[in-house]
Design a protein around this motif. Structure first.
Motif, PDB file in Angstrom:
ATOM      1  N   ASN B  59       0.851  -1.181   0.000  1.00 19.49           N
ATOM      2  CA  ASN B  59       0.000   0.000   0.000  1.00 19.49           C
ATOM      3  C   ASN B  59       0.888   1.232   0.000  1.00 19.49           C
ATOM      4  O   ASN B  59       1.570   1.535   0.979  1.00 19.49           O
ATOM      5  N   ALA B  60       0.881   1.931  -1.113  1.00 20.35           N
ATOM      6  CA  ALA B  60       1.804   3.056  -1.260  1.00 20.35           C
ATOM      7  C   ALA B  60       1.431   4.206  -0.336  1.00 20.35           C
ATOM      8  O   ALA B  60       2.293   4.989   0.060  1.00 20.35           O
ATOM      9  N   TYR B  61       0.143   4.306   0.025  1.00 17.37           N
ATOM     10  CA  TYR B  61      -0.293   5.448   0.817  1.00 17.37           C
ATOM     11  C   TYR B  61       0.133   5.311   2.250  1.00 17.37           C
ATOM     12  O   TYR B  61       0.539   6.260   2.906  1.00 17.37           O
ATOM     13  N   THR B  62       0.032   4.124   2.773  1.00 14.43           N
ATOM     14  CA  THR B  62       0.421   3.915   4.164  1.00 14.43           C
ATOM     15  C   THR B  62       1.825   3.333   4.277  1.00 14.43           C
ATOM     16  O   THR B  62       2.394   3.283   5.356  1.00 14.43           O
ATOM     17  N   GLY B  63       2.357   2.895   3.150  1.00 13.42           N
ATOM     18  CA  GLY B  63       3.700   2.330   3.167  1.00 13.42           C
ATOM     19  C   GLY B  63       3.773   0.961   3.800  1.00 13.42           C
ATOM     20  O   GLY B  63       4.775   0.565   4.368  1.00 13.42           O
ATOM     21  N   ILE B  64       2.689   0.241   3.754  1.00 12.30           N
ATOM     22  CA  ILE B  64       2.671  -1.099   4.341  1.00 12.30           C
ATOM     23  C   ILE B  64       3.056  -2.114   3.266  1.00 12.30           C
ATOM     24  O   ILE B  64       2.567  -2.070   2.135  1.00 12.30           O
ATOM     25  N   VAL B  65       3.921  -3.035   3.606  1.00  8.02           N
ATOM     26  CA  VAL B  65       4.363  -4.066   2.668  1.00  8.02           C
ATOM     27  C   VAL B  65       4.255  -5.415   3.354  1.00  8.02           C
ATOM     28  O   VAL B  65       4.527  -5.536   4.546  1.00  8.02           O
ATOM     29  N   LEU B  66       3.833  -6.409   2.595  1.00  6.67           N
ATOM     30  CA  LEU B  66       3.774  -7.770   3.141  1.00  6.67           C
ATOM     31  C   LEU B  66       4.673  -8.652   2.282  1.00  6.67           C
ATOM     32  O   LEU B  66       4.455  -8.812   1.085  1.00  6.67           O
ATOM     33  N   LEU B  67       5.692  -9.197   2.896  1.00 11.67           N
ATOM     34  CA  LEU B  67       6.645 -10.028   2.170  1.00 11.67           C
ATOM     35  C   LEU B  67       6.451 -11.482   2.566  1.00 11.67           C
ATOM     36  O   LEU B  67       6.182 -11.778   3.742  1.00 11.67           O
ATOM     37  N   ARG B  68       6.573 -12.344   1.590  1.00 12.94           N
ATOM     38  CA  ARG B  68       6.430 -13.770   1.897  1.00 12.94           C
ATOM     39  C   ARG B  68       7.767 -14.486   1.712  1.00 12.94           C
ATOM     40  O   ARG B  68       8.519 -14.171   0.794  1.00 12.94           O
ATOM     41  N   CYS B  69       8.020 -15.424   2.557  1.00 10.99           N
ATOM     42  CA  CYS B  69       9.267 -16.185   2.476  1.00 10.99           C
ATOM     43  C   CYS B  69       9.020 -17.555   3.083  1.00 10.99           C
ATOM     44  O   CYS B  69       8.091 -17.728   3.867  1.00 10.99           O
ATOM     45  N   ARG B  70       9.845 -18.528   2.710  1.00 12.52           N
ATOM     46  CA  ARG B  70       9.691 -19.849   3.321  1.00 12.52           C
ATOM     47  C   ARG B  70      10.023 -19.781   4.808  1.00 12.52           C
ATOM     48  O   ARG B  70      10.890 -19.011   5.215  1.00 12.52           O
ATOM     49  N   LYS B  71       9.342 -20.630   5.535  1.00 14.34           N
ATOM     50  CA  LYS B  71       9.487 -20.567   6.985  1.00 14.34           C
ATOM     51  C   LYS B  71      10.929 -20.834   7.421  1.00 14.34           C
ATOM     52  O   LYS B  71      11.420 -20.263   8.399  1.00 14.34           O
ATOM     53  N   ASP B  72      11.638 -21.704   6.654  1.00  9.33           N
ATOM     54  CA  ASP B  72      12.986 -22.111   7.056  1.00  9.33           C
ATOM     55  C   ASP B  72      13.992 -20.961   6.999  1.00  9.33           C
ATOM     56  O   ASP B  72      14.976 -20.953   7.717  1.00  9.33           O
ATOM     57  N   PHE B  73      13.722 -20.036   6.086  1.00 13.23           N
ATOM     58  CA  PHE B  73      14.766 -19.039   5.841  1.00 13.23           C
ATOM     59  C   PHE B  73      14.340 -17.617   6.170  1.00 13.23           C
ATOM     60  O   PHE B  73      14.998 -16.665   5.785  1.00 13.23           O
ATOM     61  N   TYR B  74      13.199 -17.466   6.860  1.00  6.68           N
ATOM     62  CA  TYR B  74      12.712 -16.086   7.031  1.00  6.68           C
ATOM     63  C   TYR B  74      13.638 -15.252   7.893  1.00  6.68           C
ATOM     64  O   TYR B  74      13.690 -14.053   7.787  1.00  6.68           O
ATOM     65  N   ARG B  75      14.423 -15.958   8.721  1.00  9.67           N
ATOM     66  CA  ARG B  75      15.367 -15.225   9.573  1.00  9.67           C
ATOM     67  C   ARG B  75      16.414 -14.499   8.745  1.00  9.67           C
ATOM     68  O   ARG B  75      16.821 -13.389   9.091  1.00  9.67           O
ATOM     69  N   LEU B  76      16.811 -15.149   7.671  1.00 11.33           N
ATOM     70  CA  LEU B  76      17.793 -14.503   6.786  1.00 11.33           C
ATOM     71  C   LEU B  76      17.222 -13.199   6.251  1.00 11.33           C
ATOM     72  O   LEU B  76      17.872 -12.160   6.244  1.00 11.33           O
ATOM     73  N   LEU B  77      15.969 -13.280   5.763  1.00 12.85           N
ATOM     74  CA  LEU B  77      15.337 -12.091   5.190  1.00 12.85           C
ATOM     75  C   LEU B  77      15.135 -11.022   6.251  1.00 12.85           C
ATOM     76  O   LEU B  77      15.434  -9.843   6.054  1.00 12.85           O
ATOM     77  N   TRP B  78      14.674 -11.480   7.389  1.00 16.87           N
ATOM     78  CA  TRP B  78      14.371 -10.561   8.492  1.00 16.87           C
ATOM     79  C   TRP B  78      15.622  -9.797   8.898  1.00 16.87           C
ATOM     80  O   TRP B  78      15.616  -8.582   9.061  1.00 16.87           O
ATOM     81  N   SER B  79      16.701 -10.563   9.027  1.00 13.08           N
ATOM     82  CA  SER B  79      17.939  -9.911   9.463  1.00 13.08           C
ATOM     83  C   SER B  79      18.501  -8.995   8.394  1.00 13.08           C
ATOM     84  O   SER B  79      19.289  -8.091   8.684  1.00 13.08           O
ATOM     85  N   ALA B  80      18.099  -9.209   7.130  1.00 15.58           N
ATOM     86  CA  ALA B  80      18.630  -8.361   6.066  1.00 15.58           C
ATOM     87  C   ALA B  80      17.839  -7.087   5.899  1.00 15.58           C
ATOM     88  O   ALA B  80      18.348  -6.097   5.371  1.00 15.58           O
ATOM     89  N   LEU B  81      16.575  -7.096   6.343  1.00 11.75           N
ATOM     90  CA  LEU B  81      15.715  -5.933   6.108  1.00 11.75           C
ATOM     91  C   LEU B  81      16.278  -4.622   6.682  1.00 11.75           C
ATOM     92  O   LEU B  81      16.180  -3.571   6.031  1.00 11.75           O
ATOM     93  N   PRO B  82      16.880  -4.603   7.859  1.00 14.38           N
ATOM     94  CA  PRO B  82      17.414  -3.334   8.390  1.00 14.38           C
ATOM     95  C   PRO B  82      18.494  -2.720   7.511  1.00 14.38           C
ATOM     96  O   PRO B  82      18.810  -1.536   7.644  1.00 14.38           O
TER      97      PRO B  82
END
Lengths: 928, 168
Positions: B59-82
């Protein structure tokens, strides 16, 4: 997909927001105003809420619950669900798919199955469609269909196609024909005959006035027409029985006549009879019966109510009183309406005896064994069993008369003699034997067994031989079933099954014969021999049997004993097969010119079309490509018209090109040796006379003649045609000189008057295939070409020619239409609905891929072989061992074909099933 | 049958520059996230995270984003987001950072969380508003999202009143 759904919602919001002008402020304002921020949040909340509340999967609510929260019977008891889900579950349960038919669940099963309630329920269910008395028995064993206002057994649920055929040929097949309708005519013999003569013709065979029928010795059958309209406007085939004369030689005696019709024909025939006899007003005096029964029913109801009040039915007292008496007879009748009509001028009374007389048919050589074993003639009884009841009082009265007792004994003797006859076909067709029998339930065997004949006992019996030679004497046809008061008495005084079983239980030696003594009911019945295959040369007398007529109420009492004697029961399908193997037209399928037949053809077309449409389009047969113009409905009218046109043009061509007859002979199929100066032979004189008579008749109502076709039923002409159809000099076929049969040669002079008198006529023919192949419904009968004969001569194994594949000229059109429709739909979505409406008006009927749209082209010359007619019944015949078909061909076409065929190939035609390109050779026969 | 288990990261894109919202689209967000993963976890990490990685909602107006990732590797993505510091779109760069709001197993839980979160935000906004005009507009929007709920419920209950007349 839900996620897609809510995304779209948000985007929509975005779009609208953009339009409102907020997009502009992004560039100009450095800071975002709080209101915009809030609006965006609010929109998102809305979208999310919507997404969350929506059910995502297509499973039921209780299925989405985790396993530990599931409860038994959750699927139909909402209260077992968590409260938050109840609303959704309730909505789901209301959907039609999940709704089960609401049973009368207010009562428990035990209460529902209680006899009183069961009878009420049964009575309610037979208000709309009439149930036969054997309905419950049939419903447990047969596929039931609702037809002609009745619930009838169509075919057994067990696999029994071949077994039923075997029963027909070797044992005994039992059918309940109680749905046939009986119309009773009462009046002076002269009056009746005078008027009825207008409705039938001597041309079609013996009429009502035939001497053996009129005396009441034989049952007659004929085809009824509208008054003075022969040979058009067929009403339908009937059988009739005259009540035998009482013996007193009064000339102006009132006679009783039963006309038995198929229920689909009944209404037409009844209205026509009423019109002809000028019977307009229903008379109360002659029909006290319905009112009496009504009163009785009410009385019975009161009794039942008072009895049942003991049970807990007080709460139902306000309810409408329901008759708990079992319905016997027609349950759909309006009680106060009269079913009796009288005529002021002639005094003839017509009454509708539908469902008053039951009729069972036993087919097969052992049918009289079943009859003689199951039925025992009533014992002579001179004293009443009970002074109070009316039980058997008519019989006691009768037995006081010594003359009548002797008559009964003679009937009994003849009935006993039947055991010595090996097949019912040995007796004269339609023989009637009246009888009074005892209760057949009394001597019911313990086990189902097969009745076998006992020929040794009657071998060289002089009496049997005499019976075969002379037939049943007239006076033995007398039966008390003609008397309605006796019938009513018998129906009302039947000992219930329950009482009978109770008495059986009280027997000192269990299982021994129950002797009711004077209390045993005496039932008047009528046995009528049913002729089997009469026409044709092979299998004479096949499928003959006995019809048994009973007073109503006694249905099951006679049914079970017959079944216990080894009779196999068949339904409507077996009846159809029976008439197919007998090669007789079946009612109403094979009467395309009577209203019931037209109605039937329409229904059949709808059924077949629905079935066709149910298949996936890629799996349907493309009948356009196969060259089948009408796979579901035989276009008889068009066929006859096309042949008429064809005939005319050919005649013209013959006349114009009579000078060079050589070229004519090669190109046209009409024999063209026209000799106008030829003298008419003497043998043809009467024929010609008849022709001219009919010609005049046709001229009188010329308009009607040109509009409709009819089926040829004149026996004389049919016999002539049948002789012409036979190969005159074939291999292994005896040469049949035409003069020997008293037939004339097929010459131009014989043909021309027929062409003129019968321009639009169909002929009932039977076909048997020469080699392999099994014809189907609506198969086409075609004329072979000269090459086909040549090829058949060359190669005896030649199956038949192939029809070249046609091109589907409608496919392109249909595709175009589809595209246009798609466009229209798009247009509709954008709001242009008017355009679509205009289009809808433009195309009134939808084209279906693979079917020829309605205005058919010339049906005769559409394919490579010229069309002659259609098959109405066709199957592999177990009786003949080859494919056999029955159908109609056009008379003009048939004569054209016969005149052009070589002598040893007379009557050879080609058959092609609608869904095939292969033609197969078949021999055409006309059986009279 | 066992379904593939995913993790959904509900993030908020926070930016000083309001123009940044213009460049929020699926491709830009996805590319930025992948780039960050590649930078922090290398090729292996990128490959792991790329399995069934998508931007599910945005949602561009509120800036909300929902990202999907496999459960096994979401930590990698999470730690990369910052490590995402900017979003690039049509050769324009706007600095921003991702604020992870919620990590859920299904989209549904994320949606539910988002509803709660947005409500809180609106209330906060109402609390901190400065002018009367602002207050009114926020109240209006607050009511709009709450009132709709009530209205819908009412309309639903209206629909349910079916006649249960039976035909025999």
């Amino acid at each position: 997909n839900t996620s897609m759904c809510w995304e779209i919602n948000v985007k929509d919001y975005v779009c609208t927001h953009d339009i409102e002008g907020c997009a502009g402020c992004w560039g100009s304002f450095q800071e975002m105003p709080a209101s915009t921020f809030a609006q965006a949040r609010a929109a998102e909340i809305n979208a999310m809420l919507k997404a969350v509340t929506q059910k995502s999967s297509n499973s039921l609510v209780f299925q989405t619950l985790p396993r530990h929260m599931r409860r038994r019977a959750m699927s139909h008891n909402i209260k077992r669900l968590p409260r938050r889900l109840r609303e959704i579950a309730r909505k789901e349960a209301e959907k039609a798919v999940h709704q089960k038919k609401e049973h009368s669940k207010n009562k428990c099963r035990k209460a529902r199955r209680r006899h009183v309630n069961l009878v009420v329920e049964f009575n309610r269910r037979q208000k709309k469609n009439i149930w036969l008395e054997t309905h419950i028995w049939h419903a447990k064993r047969f596929h039931m269909v609702k037809k002609w206002g009745y619930c009838l057994g169509d075919r057994p649920t067990t696999k029994s196609y071949r077994a039923c055929y075997r029963a027909m040929t070797k044992h005994c097949l039992l059918q309940d024909l109680s749905y046939y309708c009986c119309l009773e005519l009462n009046g002076k013999e002269e009056e009746l005959l005078k008027v009825l003569a207008r409705m039938c013709s001597i041309d079609t065979g013996p009429t009502f006035a035939a001497v053996p029928c009129l005396s009441g010795r034989l049952q007659g059958s004929l085809v009824l027409y509208r008054a003075d309209r022969y040979p058009e406007d067929v009403l339908g085939p009937i059988t009739f029985i005259w009540k035998p004369k009482d013996g007193s030689g009064i000339p102006y005696e009132t006679r009783q006549l039963w006309i038995w019709t198929h229920p689909s024909l009944k209404q037409d025939i009844l209205t026509e009879l009423k019109a002809v006899f000028q019977c307009s007003e229903p008379v109360e005096t002659c029909s006290p019966e319905p009112i009496v029964t009504l009163l009785q029913e009410e009385k019975q109801t009161d009794v039942a109510m008072s009895v049942s009040k003991k049970r807990k039915r007080e709460d139902h007292e306000g309810e409408k009183a329901v008759p708990v008496k079992k319905i016997i007879g027609d349950g759909t009748r309006v009680p106060l309406q009269s079913y009796c009509w009288t005529s002021q001028t002639t005094g003839v009374v017509i009454s509708d005896l539908t469902m008053e007389i039951l009729r069972y048919r036993l087919i097969g050589p052992l049918s009289h064994c079943v009859l003689t074993e199951a039925l025992k003639t009533a014992s002579v009884q001179t004293e009443m069993a009970d002074a109070e009841t009316e039980l058997n009082n008519w019989w006691v009265e009768n037995c006081k008369n010594s003359e009548k007792v002797s008559l009964h004994q003679r009937q009994e003797a003849i009935f006993e003699l039947l055991q010595g006859i090996s097949s019912p076909s040995e007796i004269a067709a339609g023989t009637i034997l009246g009888l009074t029998v005892g209760d057949p339930r009394v001597n019911l065997p313990k086990k189902r067994s097969k009745a076998m004949p006992n020929p040794e006992k009657y071998q060289d019996n002089e009496k049997v031989r005499q019976l075969l030679l002379e037939g049943v004497p007239v006076e033995c046809a007398h039966s008390f079933i003609w008397d309605q008061t006796i019938c009513k008495n018998v129906t009302e005084n039947k000992i219930p099954e329950q009482d009978l079983n109770h008495m059986r239980g009280e027997l000192l030696v269990p299982g021994s014969q129950l002797d009711l003594g004077p209390r045993e009911s005496k039932i008047p019945i009528l046995l009528v021999q049913q002729p089997g295959k009469v026409a044709g040369e092979d299998r004479p007398g096949w499928g003959s049997g006995w019809d048994i007529y009973l007073p109503k109420g006694w249905g099951m009492a006679f049914w079970i004993p017959f079944v216990y004697r080894g009779a196999r029961v068949g339904g409507l399908q077996e009846g159809l097969k029976h008439s197919e193997y007998k090669r007789t037209p079946h009612v109403p399928n094979d009467f395309p010119d009577c209203p019931a037949g037209i109605q039937f053809a329409k229904e059949l077309e709808n059924i077949l079309l629905e079935k066709f449409k149910r298949r996936p389009p890629a799996k349907r047969a493309n009948y356009v490509k196969l060259g089948t113009l009408a796979p579901f409905l035989c276009p008889w009218g068009q066929l006859t018209k096309d042949w008429e046109v064809r005939n005319k043009t050919q005649e013209e061509s013959v006349v114009t090109s009579s000078a060079d007859s050589k070229s004519c002979a090669t190109e046209s199929q009409v024999p063209c040796d026209l000799k106008p100066g030829l003298m008419i032979e003497d043998s043809q004189g009467d024929m010609m006379e008849e022709m001219t008579k009919i010609q005049n008749l046709c001229k009188e109502d010329g308009a009607a003649t040109s509009s409709g076709f009819f089926v040829l039923r004149s026996r004389k002409l049919l016999k002539q045609l049948s002789a012409w159809c036979r190969p005159t000099c074939g291999k292994g076929q005896r040469a049949r000189p035409a003069s020997k049969l008293g037939q004339k040669e097929m010459t131009e002079d014989a043909l021309l008057p027929i062409f003129k008198c019968y321009p639009q006529v169909l002929v009932w023919v039977s076909l048997s295939l020469l080699r392999k192949g099994s014809p189907e419904l609506h198969a086409m009968i075609c004329i072979p070409t000269q090459e086909d004969y040549l090829q058949l001569n060359k190669d005896q194994l030649f199956c038949g020619p192939q029809e070249p594949k046609h091109s589907d000229i409608f496919k392109h059109k249909i595709l175009k239409l589809k595209e246009r429709k798609k466009n229209n739909r798009k247009a509709l979505e954008s709001g242009a609905s008017d355009a679509l409406e205009a289009k809808a008006v433009e195309e009134p009927k939808e084209l279906i891929l693979g079917l020829w749209p309605d205005p058919l082209p010339d049906v005769t010359s559409h394919c490579s072989r010229i069309l002659l007619g259609f098959v109405t019944q066709g199957d592999f015949s177990l009786a003949a061992g080859c494919g056999e078909a029955l159908g109609f061909v056009n008379l003009t076409g048939l004569l054209h074909m016969l005149s052009s065929q070589p002598a040893d190939k007379k009557g050879l035609v080609l058959l092609r099933t609608p869904a095939s390109l292969q033609y197969r050779f078949a021999r055409l026969n006309i059986e009279v | 049958m066992v379904r593939f288990k995913h993790r959904y990261l509900l993030c908020e894109i926070v930016s000083e520059d309001p123009r940044c919202r213009q460049c929020i689209d699926e491709r830009a967000v996805g590319a930025a996230a992948k780039e960050a993963v590649a930078r922090t976890h290398g090729d292996y990490g990128l490959a792991c995270c790329s399995i069934s990685f998508t931007v599910k909602y945005l949602n561009a107006y509120t800036g909300i984003v929902l990202l999907r990732c496999r459960k096994d590797f979401y930590r990698l993505l999470w730690s990369a987001l910052p490590f995402i510091t900017y979003l690039e779109n049509r050769n324009q760069r706007y600095s921003c950072f991702f604020n992870t709001l919620h990590v859920g197993g299904t989209i549904r839980t994320c949606q539910k969380f988002l509803v709660q979160y947005n409500r809180k935000q609106l209330l906060l906004l109402l609390h901190n508003c400065t002018s009367e005009e602002e207050r009114q507009s926020i109240q209006k929007s607050l009511l709009s999202c709450c009132l709709k709920e009530v209205e819908e419920e009412q309309s639903q209950s209206g629909d349910e009143e079916d006649d249960c007349a039976e035909t025999d």
